[in-house]
Write a protein that holds these residues in place. Structure first.
Motif, PDB file in Angstrom:
ATOM      1  N   ASN A  51      32.875  16.417 -10.348  1.00  0.00           N
ATOM      2  CA  ASN A  51      32.513  16.836  -8.881  1.00  0.00           C
ATOM      3  C   ASN A  51      33.271  16.091  -7.802  1.00  0.00           C
ATOM      4  N   ALA A  52      32.849  14.634  -7.849  1.00  0.00           N
ATOM      5  CA  ALA A  52      33.387  13.559  -7.074  1.00  0.00           C
ATOM      6  C   ALA A  52      34.928  13.783  -6.563  1.00  0.00           C
ATOM      7  N   SER A  53      35.592  13.628  -7.881  1.00  0.00           N
ATOM      8  CA  SER A  53      36.969  13.728  -7.873  1.00  0.00           C
ATOM      9  C   SER A  53      37.630  14.948  -7.206  1.00  0.00           C
ATOM     10  N   GLY A  54      36.662  16.142  -7.404  1.00  0.00           N
ATOM     11  CA  GLY A  54      37.288  17.505  -6.839  1.00  0.00           C
ATOM     12  C   GLY A  54      37.051  17.525  -5.276  1.00  0.00           C
ATOM     13  N   ALA A  55      35.737  16.747  -5.008  1.00  0.00           N
ATOM     14  CA  ALA A  55      35.607  16.806  -3.450  1.00  0.00           C
ATOM     15  C   ALA A  55      36.773  15.836  -2.736  1.00  0.00           C
ATOM     16  N   ARG A 124      53.688   4.831   1.469  1.00  0.00           N
ATOM     17  CA  ARG A 124      54.296   5.855   0.617  1.00  0.00           C
ATOM     18  C   ARG A 124      54.017   5.523  -1.185  1.00  0.00           C
ATOM     19  N   SER A 125      52.780   5.396  -1.366  1.00  0.00           N
ATOM     20  CA  SER A 125      52.364   5.095  -2.556  1.00  0.00           C
ATOM     21  C   SER A 125      51.341   6.075  -3.239  1.00  0.00           C
ATOM     22  N   THR A 126      51.142   6.016  -4.518  1.00  0.00           N
ATOM     23  CA  THR A 126      50.151   6.915  -5.194  1.00  0.00           C
ATOM     24  C   THR A 126      48.672   6.284  -4.835  1.00  0.00           C
ATOM     25  N   THR A 127      47.927   7.082  -4.737  1.00  0.00           N
ATOM     26  CA  THR A 127      46.415   6.657  -4.770  1.00  0.00           C
ATOM     27  C   THR A 127      45.791   7.426  -6.040  1.00  0.00           C
ATOM     28  N   LEU A 128      45.400   6.412  -6.698  1.00  0.00           N
ATOM     29  CA  LEU A 128      44.782   6.879  -8.333  1.00  0.00           C
ATOM     30  C   LEU A 128      43.524   7.338  -8.111  1.00  0.00           C
ATOM     31  N   VAL A 129      42.945   8.520  -8.519  1.00  0.00           N
ATOM     32  CA  VAL A 129      41.593   8.689  -8.588  1.00  0.00           C
ATOM     33  C   VAL A 129      41.218   8.941 -10.026  1.00  0.00           C
ATOM     34  N   VAL A 130      40.187   7.896 -10.368  1.00  0.00           N
ATOM     35  CA  VAL A 130      40.067   7.764 -11.892  1.00  0.00           C
ATOM     36  C   VAL A 130      38.168   8.070 -11.984  1.00  0.00           C
ATOM     37  N   GLU A 131      37.944   9.081 -12.806  1.00  0.00           N
ATOM     38  CA  GLU A 131      36.444   9.189 -13.147  1.00  0.00           C
ATOM     39  C   GLU A 131      36.050   8.306 -14.140  1.00  0.00           C
ATOM     40  N   VAL A 132      34.965   7.872 -13.906  1.00  0.00           N
ATOM     41  CA  VAL A 132      34.421   6.831 -14.978  1.00  0.00           C
ATOM     42  C   VAL A 132      33.037   7.378 -15.290  1.00  0.00           C
ATOM     43  N   GLU A 133      32.296   6.720 -16.287  1.00  0.00           N
ATOM     44  CA  GLU A 133      30.969   7.063 -16.789  1.00  0.00           C
ATOM     45  C   GLU A 133      30.069   6.819 -15.830  1.00  0.00           C
ATOM     46  N   ALA A 134      30.225   5.658 -15.136  1.00  0.00           N
ATOM     47  CA  ALA A 134      28.961   5.240 -14.179  1.00  0.00           C
ATOM     48  C   ALA A 134      29.861   4.201 -13.163  1.00  0.00           C
ATOM     49  N   LEU A 180      43.178   2.600  -5.482  1.00  0.00           N
ATOM     50  CA  LEU A 180      42.184   3.266  -6.459  1.00  0.00           C
ATOM     51  C   LEU A 180      40.979   3.661  -6.027  1.00  0.00           C
ATOM     52  N   ILE A 181      40.373   4.804  -6.415  1.00  0.00           N
ATOM     53  CA  ILE A 181      39.277   5.510  -6.037  1.00  0.00           C
ATOM     54  C   ILE A 181      38.776   5.702  -7.472  1.00  0.00           C
ATOM     55  N   LEU A 182      37.454   5.033  -7.753  1.00  0.00           N
ATOM     56  CA  LEU A 182      36.798   5.501  -8.943  1.00  0.00           C
ATOM     57  C   LEU A 182      35.660   6.515  -8.531  1.00  0.00           C
ATOM     58  N   THR A 183      35.391   7.417  -9.330  1.00  0.00           N
ATOM     59  CA  THR A 183      34.472   8.593  -8.895  1.00  0.00           C
ATOM     60  C   THR A 183      33.343   8.692 -10.104  1.00  0.00           C
ATOM     61  N   ALA A 184      32.083   8.908  -9.845  1.00  0.00           N
ATOM     62  CA  ALA A 184      31.277   9.170 -10.873  1.00  0.00           C
ATOM     63  C   ALA A 184      30.010  10.038 -10.088  1.00  0.00           C
ATOM     64  N   GLU A 185      29.626  11.145 -10.953  1.00  0.00           N
ATOM     65  CA  GLU A 185      28.844  12.084 -10.248  1.00  0.00           C
ATOM     66  C   GLU A 185      29.058  12.306  -8.592  1.00  0.00           C
TER      67      GLU A 185
END
Length: 200
Positions: A51-55, A124-134, A180-185
């Protein structure tokens, strides 16, 4: 819900207001690396995108931002969902992507496989969005750098064992590198390339 209907559902109820509020939360989190940011609006993307990665995708992606997706995301309804709601196209090569998404539990590619920016345009680089357990409860890492008063401790659960090696190599090529963006819930933890991470 059928796979076809998943493509059209799950976006923000109030797209303009929600995207603005999520964007502010993300910018606040990047300005204070290592702090937990709660996203004020929710999304319900197709599985296995969280959900957070989707947002984050709904807020940051548009027709000018090619997106790379992990293999499991690519095989799901996620590419069509992102394309329908944001206009973003799917990049086949990692280094062509402005944003990259990895679902919870998936292998995280080496950061140097993504766009790292140029000398003239390091943004002009990549922003990496990674979902983790918590985002809390894991092995503690000490973060230092711009936006952090002295130091702060981050402890996400679910990062790969080689994460610190990836991050050290990423920081060593500053001003190039990924963010880097880490997401969870419904929460995010943002780490710009300027942050230094060490085991506590």
């Amino acid at each position: 819900m059928t796979p076809h209907s998943q493509i059209y559902a799950g976006a923000f109820a109030d797209p303009v207001f929600a995207a603005q509020s999520v964007f502010r939360s993300l910018m606040d989190s990047f300005a204070r690396p290592g702090s937990l940011g709660r996203l004020p609006a929710s999304a319900l993307p197709p599985s296995p995108l969280g959900n957070a990665s989707g947002a984050v995708a709904l807020t940051l992606c548009d027709h000018d931002t090619p997106v790379w997706l992990s293999p499991a995301l690519t095989k799901s309804a996620v590419p069509q969902w992102i394309a329908f709601h944001t206009g973003a196209g799917i990049a086949e090569a990692k280094d062509e992507a402005r944003f990259a998404f990895v679902e919870k539990g998936a292998a995280v590619p080496g950061f140097d496989q993504f766009a790292l920016g140029t000398q003239e345009y390091p943004d002009r680089s990549t922003t990496l969005v990674v979902e983790v357990e918590a985002l809390t409860g894991g092995a503690p890492l000490v973060a230092r750098g711009p936006g952090i008063k002295t130091e702060t401790v981050v402890a996400p659960i679910g990062l790969p064992d080689v994460f610190l090696d990836f991050w050290a190599a990423n920081r060593a090529i500053f001003p190039h590198g990924i963010d880097l963006i880490l997401t969870a819930e419904d929460a995010v933890l943002c780490l710009p390339r300027t942050a230094k991470l060490e085991r506590e």
